[in-house]
Design a protein around this motif. Sequence first.
Motif, short mmCIF file in Angstrom:
data_model
loop_
_atom_site.label_atom_id
_atom_site.label_comp_id
_atom_site.label_asym_id
_atom_site.label_seq_id
_atom_site.Cartn_x
_atom_site.Cartn_y
_atom_site.Cartn_z
N HIS A 57 -49.66 -0.21 21.08
CA HIS A 57 -50.25 -0.64 22.35
C HIS A 57 -50.80 0.59 23.07
O HIS A 57 -50.72 1.70 22.54
CB HIS A 57 -49.20 -1.36 23.21
N ILE A 58 -51.36 0.39 24.25
CA ILE A 58 -51.79 1.50 25.10
C ILE A 58 -50.56 2.01 25.84
O ILE A 58 -50.02 1.34 26.71
CB ILE A 58 -52.87 1.05 26.12
N HIS A 59 -50.14 3.19 25.50
CA HIS A 59 -48.87 3.72 26.01
C HIS A 59 -49.01 4.26 27.43
O HIS A 59 -50.07 4.78 27.81
CB HIS A 59 -48.37 4.85 25.10
N SER A 109 -48.53 -10.12 16.69
CA SER A 109 -48.78 -10.04 18.12
C SER A 109 -47.48 -10.21 18.90
O SER A 109 -46.74 -11.18 18.69
CB SER A 109 -49.79 -11.12 18.54
N THR A 110 -47.19 -9.23 19.76
CA THR A 110 -45.96 -9.27 20.56
C THR A 110 -46.31 -8.89 21.99
O THR A 110 -45.90 -7.85 22.50
CB THR A 110 -44.90 -8.31 19.98
N LEU A 111 -47.08 -9.75 22.63
CA LEU A 111 -47.53 -9.50 23.99
C LEU A 111 -46.38 -9.66 24.98
O LEU A 111 -45.36 -10.27 24.69
CB LEU A 111 -48.66 -10.47 24.35
N GLY A 112 -46.60 -9.10 26.17
CA GLY A 112 -45.63 -9.25 27.23
C GLY A 112 -45.26 -7.93 27.86
O GLY A 112 -45.23 -7.79 29.08
N HIS A 113 -44.95 -6.91 27.04
CA HIS A 113 -44.75 -5.57 27.59
C HIS A 113 -46.08 -5.09 28.17
O HIS A 113 -46.14 -4.55 29.27
CB HIS A 113 -44.25 -4.63 26.49
N THR A 114 -47.14 -5.29 27.41
CA THR A 114 -48.51 -5.13 27.89
C THR A 114 -49.32 -6.31 27.38
O THR A 114 -48.81 -7.14 26.62
CB THR A 114 -49.16 -3.81 27.38
N ASP A 115 -50.60 -6.37 27.78
CA ASP A 115 -51.43 -7.49 27.35
C ASP A 115 -52.12 -7.25 26.02
O ASP A 115 -52.94 -8.04 25.59
CB ASP A 115 -52.45 -7.85 28.43
N CYS A 116 -51.80 -6.14 25.35
CA CYS A 116 -52.25 -5.92 23.97
C CYS A 116 -51.16 -5.14 23.25
O CYS A 116 -50.97 -3.95 23.48
CB CYS A 116 -53.59 -5.17 23.92
N HIS A 117 -50.41 -5.81 22.42
CA HIS A 117 -49.27 -5.17 21.76
C HIS A 117 -49.06 -5.81 20.40
O HIS A 117 -49.09 -7.03 20.26
CB HIS A 117 -48.00 -5.33 22.61
N MET A 118 -48.86 -4.96 19.39
CA MET A 118 -48.54 -5.41 18.05
C MET A 118 -47.24 -4.79 17.56
O MET A 118 -46.97 -3.60 17.80
CB MET A 118 -49.65 -5.02 17.06
N ALA A 119 -46.45 -5.57 16.86
CA ALA A 119 -45.40 -5.03 16.00
C ALA A 119 -45.99 -4.99 14.59
O ALA A 119 -46.93 -5.72 14.27
CB ALA A 119 -44.15 -5.91 16.03
N ALA A 132 -41.93 -3.55 22.44
CA ALA A 132 -41.58 -4.95 22.72
C ALA A 132 -40.07 -5.15 22.59
O ALA A 132 -39.38 -5.42 23.58
CB ALA A 132 -42.34 -5.87 21.77
N LEU A 133 -39.55 -5.00 21.39
CA LEU A 133 -38.11 -5.14 21.14
C LEU A 133 -37.53 -3.76 20.89
O LEU A 133 -37.98 -3.04 19.99
CB LEU A 133 -37.88 -6.04 19.93
N LEU A 134 -36.53 -3.38 21.68
CA LEU A 134 -35.83 -2.12 21.50
C LEU A 134 -34.43 -2.41 20.98
O LEU A 134 -34.00 -3.56 20.90
CB LEU A 134 -35.76 -1.35 22.82
#
Length: 232
Positions: A57-59, A109-119, A132-134
């Motif tokens: 994602h964009i950190h 796709s694992t959105l929610g932390h940001t609006d563009c996030h991939m695992a 997303a998941l820690l």
Amino acid sequence: MLLRQLFDPETSTYTYLIADMSAKEAALVDPVLEQVERDAKLIDELGLTLKYCLETHIHADHVTGTGELRKLKGCQGVLPENAKVDCADCFIKDGEVLKVGKIEIKAISTLGHTDCHMAYLVNNDSLLTGDALLIRGCGRTDFQSGDAGTLYDHITQKLFTLSDDTLVYPGHDYRGQTVSTIGEEKQFNPRFVGHNRDSFIELMSNLNLPNPKKIAEAVPANQGCGKVAATV
């Protein structure tokens, strides 16, 4: 397959080197600007060709090393679809698979932390979860268009439906933990155990966390794939 976990102590960020040692091809996930020399040296020592730098994602907490590694190694910078950047070589979509030699890296796709996030699921048994998941936690949802309900849905419906023995490699850890499993996180992660969607949203809305120290620098720099603005 080689899967090497590398650590940046200033930001507690994990970078992952994935390599097919027979094909001598590699990918780096979430490289950190200050660690580019370390990463490039390791790649050279192992005789690898760096094919991709992948961002989850964009950190907001560190500046990516993708731009510098692209200059040094000629790799492609790959970002999740919908990332608001104009410097990516390509964008990866949910369900898309990248190949590094014979290794398959599947974007989830694992959105929610940001609006563009991939695992990234590597060879169906190792999951790089980004922020997303820690381990016994999850990413915050209070900036960068985060959304707690979306994060809950994506983790419970996409990640927690993977095999329990899937290894979980997070983007950060602040307590010295390095790896977990999906089964462990379903059983012991306090952000999810005993919570439904509504109570998770309430929990996340009351964390009251300070902003990351580097957010003012990191977000605009990462929108330029690691290009830090000059200061006057």
